[in-house]
Design a protein around this motif. Structure first.
Motif, PDB file in Angstrom:
ATOM      1  N   LEU A   4      81.380 -37.320 118.238  1.00  0.00           N
ATOM      2  CA  LEU A   4      82.263 -38.125 119.076  1.00  0.00           C
ATOM      3  C   LEU A   4      83.456 -37.246 119.425  1.00  0.00           C
ATOM      4  O   LEU A   4      84.257 -36.909 118.552  1.00  0.00           O
ATOM      5  N   CYS A   6      86.883 -37.064 121.212  1.00  0.00           N
ATOM      6  CA  CYS A   6      87.820 -38.128 121.560  1.00  0.00           C
ATOM      7  C   CYS A   6      89.263 -37.681 121.365  1.00  0.00           C
ATOM      8  O   CYS A   6      89.538 -36.649 120.772  1.00  0.00           O
ATOM      9  N   ALA A 117      83.844 -45.064 117.256  1.00  0.00           N
ATOM     10  CA  ALA A 117      84.479 -45.129 118.581  1.00  0.00           C
ATOM     11  C   ALA A 117      85.288 -46.409 118.768  1.00  0.00           C
ATOM     12  O   ALA A 117      86.224 -46.438 119.572  1.00  0.00           O
ATOM     13  N   ARG A 125      87.219 -41.651 124.615  1.00  0.00           N
ATOM     14  CA  ARG A 125      86.262 -40.552 124.541  1.00  0.00           C
ATOM     15  C   ARG A 125      86.652 -39.553 125.621  1.00  0.00           C
ATOM     16  O   ARG A 125      86.908 -39.941 126.762  1.00  0.00           O
TER      17      ARG A 125
END
Length: 170
Positions: A4, A6, A117, A125
């Protein structure tokens, strides 16, 4: 392995790390968060996971926790305190959260990634591995200008070499 990429705003690091741990436990995956400025590329993390798993399989791991062992290899160091520098901290920053199931359960990885998330600290993101902080990487991994000038290897190659050297220097 899922990543992820981000931007995060972490007000309470202990709570954030605890939330990652809870998600990891719930989905039977390993989760580790990194400050994106300390990562060369995806292959950097792939190599760290590979070497951490091999160390664990051989009983040569330094850390009891797989996530910390991955962090050690990603940092190319055996000292946990020094490796923690590449983790996230109480601030706004670009991050990469690694989610990996030892048994290769890709569904569990994706579900855990989505749960991460949704954490309040995750603002959005955003591609964080597209641009690297060469100055920070060179300083952290002790890569000199002379070394960079002596080879046509990319900075990512040199960082992955540091990860591999940790395996050799044990």
């Amino acid at each position: 392995m899922e990543l992820l990429e981000c931007s995060v705003t972490i007000d309470d690091l202990d709570s954030f790390v605890a939330a990652l741990g809870e998600i990891g436990d719930r989905h039977a995956v390993t989760i580790q968060a990194f400050d994106a400025d300390y990562l060369a590329d995806r292959a950097h993390l792939e190599r760290a996971v590979e070497f951490a798993d091999r160390a664990i399989e051989r009983g040569e791991n330094v850390a009891r926790d797989r996530a910390v062992e991955i962090l050690l290899y990603a940092a190319g160091r055996r000292q946990i305190d020094r490796a923690l520098e590449m983790g996230v901290d109480d601030s706004e920053q670009d991050a990469v959260v690694l989610v990996d199931a030892e048994d290769g359960d890709r569904d569990a990885e994706r579900e855990a990634l989505e749960a991460v998330a949704e954490l309040e600290a995750v603002r959005e993101r955003t591609p964080t591995l597209e641009s690297t902080d060469a100055t920070r990487l060179c300083a952290f991994f002790d890569i000199t200008d002379a070394e960079r000038n002596a080879t046509d290897a990319s900075l990512g190659d040199l960082v992955r070499e540091r990860v591999a050297l940790l395996e050799v220097e044990k």
